[in-house]
Scaffold this active site. Sequence first.
Site, PDB file in Angstrom:
ATOM      1  CB  CYS A  24     -20.583  -6.967   8.411  1.00  0.00           C
ATOM      2  SG  CYS A  24     -19.559  -7.428   9.806  1.00  0.00           S
ATOM      3  CB  CYS A  42     -22.147  -6.423  11.619  1.00  0.00           C
ATOM      4  SG  CYS A  42     -20.551  -5.664  11.240  1.00  0.00           S
TER       5      CYS A  42
END
Length: 157
Positions: free
Chosen positions: A80, A83
């Site tokens: 991600c 993230c």
Amino acid sequence: MKTKNRNLKLIGLAFLAVGLVVYFSTSSFKSKQETVESTGVVQMTKSMYIDKIYDFVASPNTFKFKGSRPAVVDFYADWCRPCKRIAPIMEELSLQYKGKVDFYKVNVDQENELAAVHSVQSIPVVIIFDSKGQPKSSLGALNKEDYISLIEETLKK
């Protein structure tokens, strides 16, 4: 004789190269490991979560926070991009709030049951628990100042 000396030099260079590769690969591993440990962001497993945050197995219908001080839990995945963008922010904040707030991260690919406990369906999700355990979620990647505001608000409670 020249061929023998040349072969010995080549063997010596090969050993030196292997030694350097081993040395640098282990020292870079150590520095990465030390960085993670020094930041205070702890990778959570299910058993650690049950021990430090909430025992959803014993009390599935009654949320009771088990921490002694506020906690920040970052639900993320390695693939991600947002993230990855907030990971260094969480590391910085873990140092800034060391001793006042506990910082954890949960890899949703490895600990999907923990993600399900908090209905995490999209990442990143950062949940901040105040000292009474009341969770406050933020979805998506925020900037550092926004996380600081959320943490400061939590500390005032």
